[in-house]
Motif scaffolding. Structure first.
Motif, PDB file in Angstrom:
ATOM      1  N   GLY A  22       2.950  32.124  26.328  1.00 28.20           N
ATOM      2  CA  GLY A  22       2.099  33.569  26.390  1.00 28.20           C
ATOM      3  C   GLY A  22       2.264  33.281  25.117  1.00 28.20           C
ATOM      4  O   GLY A  22       2.703  32.245  24.236  1.00 28.20           O
ATOM      5  N   PRO A  23       2.189  34.449  24.659  1.00 26.77           N
ATOM      6  CA  PRO A  23       2.559  34.764  23.502  1.00 26.77           C
ATOM      7  C   PRO A  23       3.948  34.774  22.987  1.00 26.77           C
ATOM      8  O   PRO A  23       4.549  35.598  23.639  1.00 26.77           O
ATOM      9  CB  PRO A  23       1.180  36.759  22.790  1.00 26.77           C
ATOM     10  CG  PRO A  23       1.819  36.912  24.343  1.00 26.77           C
ATOM     11  CD  PRO A  23       1.797  35.272  25.038  1.00 26.77           C
ATOM     12  N   LYS A  53       5.396  34.077  29.670  1.00 24.03           N
ATOM     13  CA  LYS A  53       6.533  34.260  28.612  1.00 24.03           C
ATOM     14  C   LYS A  53       5.793  35.250  27.524  1.00 24.03           C
ATOM     15  O   LYS A  53       4.602  35.211  26.597  1.00 24.03           O
ATOM     16  CB  LYS A  53       6.443  32.810  27.455  1.00 24.03           C
ATOM     17  CG  LYS A  53       8.011  32.694  26.382  1.00 24.03           C
ATOM     18  CD  LYS A  53       7.708  33.160  24.990  1.00 24.03           C
ATOM     19  CE  LYS A  53       8.389  34.175  24.152  1.00 24.03           C
ATOM     20  NZ  LYS A  53       7.454  34.088  22.332  1.00 24.03           N
ATOM     21  N   GLY A  54       6.743  36.229  27.195  1.00 27.50           N
ATOM     22  CA  GLY A  54       6.322  37.215  25.834  1.00 27.50           C
ATOM     23  C   GLY A  54       7.775  37.745  25.113  1.00 27.50           C
ATOM     24  O   GLY A  54       8.125  38.166  26.331  1.00 27.50           O
ATOM     25  N   ALA A 196       7.350  22.949  22.239  1.00 28.67           N
ATOM     26  CA  ALA A 196       6.001  22.234  21.115  1.00 28.67           C
ATOM     27  C   ALA A 196       5.666  23.323  20.100  1.00 28.67           C
ATOM     28  O   ALA A 196       5.484  22.960  19.144  1.00 28.67           O
ATOM     29  CB  ALA A 196       4.796  21.938  22.028  1.00 28.67           C
ATOM     30  N   THR A 197       6.233  24.494  19.879  1.00 25.43           N
ATOM     31  CA  THR A 197       6.029  25.511  19.093  1.00 25.43           C
ATOM     32  C   THR A 197       7.108  25.247  17.789  1.00 25.43           C
ATOM     33  O   THR A 197       5.997  25.649  17.225  1.00 25.43           O
ATOM     34  CB  THR A 197       5.603  27.162  19.586  1.00 25.43           C
ATOM     35  OG1 THR A 197       4.399  26.971  20.985  1.00 25.43           O
ATOM     36  CG2 THR A 197       5.629  27.820  18.670  1.00 25.43           C
ATOM     37  N   HIS A 198       8.059  25.876  18.630  1.00 21.85           N
ATOM     38  CA  HIS A 198       9.094  25.914  17.440  1.00 21.85           C
ATOM     39  C   HIS A 198       9.709  24.910  17.155  1.00 21.85           C
ATOM     40  O   HIS A 198      10.161  24.627  16.088  1.00 21.85           O
ATOM     41  CB  HIS A 198       9.939  27.254  17.889  1.00 21.85           C
ATOM     42  CG  HIS A 198      10.048  27.753  18.512  1.00 21.85           C
ATOM     43  ND1 HIS A 198       9.375  28.758  19.345  1.00 21.85           N
ATOM     44  CD2 HIS A 198       9.402  29.765  17.364  1.00 21.85           C
ATOM     45  CE1 HIS A 198       9.200  29.950  20.322  1.00 21.85           C
ATOM     46  NE2 HIS A 198       9.020  30.660  18.204  1.00 21.85           N
ATOM     47  N   PHE A 234       4.716  26.386  25.203  1.00 22.12           N
ATOM     48  CA  PHE A 234       4.509  26.608  24.376  1.00 22.12           C
ATOM     49  C   PHE A 234       3.951  28.401  23.883  1.00 22.12           C
ATOM     50  O   PHE A 234       3.909  28.541  24.799  1.00 22.12           O
ATOM     51  CB  PHE A 234       2.722  26.160  25.250  1.00 22.12           C
ATOM     52  CG  PHE A 234       2.962  24.638  24.718  1.00 22.12           C
ATOM     53  CD1 PHE A 234       2.765  23.555  23.750  1.00 22.12           C
ATOM     54  CD2 PHE A 234       2.820  24.060  26.075  1.00 22.12           C
ATOM     55  CE1 PHE A 234       1.913  22.781  23.697  1.00 22.12           C
ATOM     56  CE2 PHE A 234       2.695  22.274  26.240  1.00 22.12           C
ATOM     57  CZ  PHE A 234       2.486  22.245  25.137  1.00 22.12           C
ATOM     58  N   GLU A 235       3.392  28.857  22.823  1.00 22.17           N
ATOM     59  CA  GLU A 235       3.613  30.073  22.302  1.00 22.17           C
ATOM     60  C   GLU A 235       1.854  29.576  22.242  1.00 22.17           C
ATOM     61  O   GLU A 235       1.655  29.267  21.865  1.00 22.17           O
ATOM     62  CB  GLU A 235       3.957  30.418  21.246  1.00 22.17           C
ATOM     63  CG  GLU A 235       5.605  30.566  21.920  1.00 22.17           C
ATOM     64  CD  GLU A 235       6.386  31.827  20.505  1.00 22.17           C
ATOM     65  OE1 GLU A 235       7.306  32.041  21.420  1.00 22.17           O
ATOM     66  OE2 GLU A 235       5.637  31.426  19.646  1.00 22.17           O
TER      67      GLU A 235
END
Length: 272
Positions: A22-23, A53-54, A196-198, A234-235
C-alpha cells in the motif's frame, strides 16, 4: 511455526507468499481506494493474499517541514473503509502507547516502526490490543535480538507476531541487508517479512528528505524469497514521483503485478 489468521490471510502459508502493500502514507481517499482496488485485482487474478498498508500519520520525518498526514481521524476512517469495502485486512503504524486503543478500532495489524522496536511500553500496549503485531527490526538491531522484542508482545498473551527485516545502518545515509537475518529471525518461531521498500532507503540523503535506490528492489526481493521469507512488504503508489512521503523508494502501482507474479514463481520453484 504456529499458524494464525489476519482476516482471511493465513500466516505463514507454506504454499504461497503473502504481501503487505500500500502507499507509504494515506494522502487521501481517492488515492488510497485506487491502490486498494488494484491490490484486490492482483489478489484475485494471482491468487495471493494481501494486507493493505498505509500510515495514518508519519511521526518520523527528516525535516520539520515534511508532510505528516491529512489528519489522524480522517486517515483512520479511510483505512477502516478499505477493510470493509475491499474485504482486505489493514495495517498501520503506531508510535506511542496512547494511540493504540484508538487505532485498533480501524485496523487488523499494528506495526511497530523500526526506530521504536525496543520501546517496551509500546510493544506491550500493542500486544494487549489483541491484534496482530508486526515489529520492524531496528536499523541498529541484531536479528537474533528481535526475539526479545517479540517476547514483550507474547507476554501479554498475544502470540500473533511478525518480524520484518528492513536493513541495517551502514555508515551515514546508507543501509545494507544481511540476508542471514532472515533465517536467524526465523529461529524465533515467528513469521519473517522482508521490507523491500525501506531496505533500499538512503536515510536523510536527499537534503531534507530520504533518498533511495528503487532500481535494486526486484533483485533484493528475489534474494529475500530465496532466503526463506514468509511474506514481503512493498510500498506502492500510482505516481511515486509525486508521493508526499518516500517518493524515492515507492514502487509504481502499474509495475507491481509483474513483481508479485515473478516472486510467486520463484517461491513455487523453491518449494517444489
Amino acid at each position: 511455526m504456529e499458524k494464525f489468521s489476519v482476516g482471511a490471510v493465513t500466516i505463514p502459508d507454506e504454499t504461497s507468499l503473502f504481501f503487505i502493500a500500500g502507499p507509504c502514507l494515506i494522502e487521501g481517499r481517492e488515492m488510497a481506494f485506487d491502490v486498494a482496488s488494484a491490490l484486490r485485482s492482483i489478489r484475485d487474478s494471482e491468487n495471493v493474499s494481501f494486507i493493505f498498508k498505509g500510515s495514518f500519520r508519519k511521526a518520523n520525518r527528516t525535516s520539520a517541514g515534511s508532510f505528516t498526514g491529512i489528519g489522524d481521524i480522517e486517515a483512520l476512517e479511510i483505512l477502516g473503509e478499505i477493510r470493509e469495502r475491499f474485504d482486505m485486512p489493514v495495517l498501520t503504524d503506531v508510535h506511542e502507547t496512547h494511540e493504540v486503543e484508538q487505532v485498533a478500532h480501524y485496523v487488523d495489524v499494528l506495526q511497530i516502526p523500526a526506530f521504536l522496536c525496543r520501546q517496551s511500553d509500546l510493544l506491550r500496549a500493542a500486544g494487549s490490543s489483541g491484534l496482530c503485531v508486526n515489529i520492524k527490526k531496528g536499523q541498529f538491531m541484531a536479528p537474533e535480538d528481535m526475539a526479545m522484542a517479540a517476547d514483550k508482545v507474547s507476554r501479554t498473551g498475544n502470540s500473533r507476531v511478525m518480524l520484518t527485516e528492513r536493513g541495517t545502518t551502514f555508515g551515514y545515509h546508507n543501509l545494507v541487508v544481511d540476508f542471514r537475518s532472515i533465517p536467524k529471525m526465523g529461529k524465533t518461531g515467528y513469521p519473517v517479512i522482508y521490507d523491500a521498500t525501506h531496505s533500499l532507503q538512503l536515510p536523510s540523503a536527499g537534503k531534507d528528505v530520504s533518498g533511495g535506490e528503487r532500481e535494486y528492489l526486484l533483485p533484493m526481493a528475489r534474494a529475500a524469497v530465496a532466503a526463506g521469507v514468509d511474506g514481503l512488504f512493498f510500498e506502492v503508489h500510482p505516481d511515486p514521483e509525486k508521493a508526499l512521503s518516500d517518493a524515492a523508494t515507492q514502487l509504481a502501482l502499474k509495475d507491481f503485478p509483474a513483481v508479485v507474479r515473478q516472486l510467486q514463481k520463484l517461491h513455487a520453484c523453491l518449494s517444489a
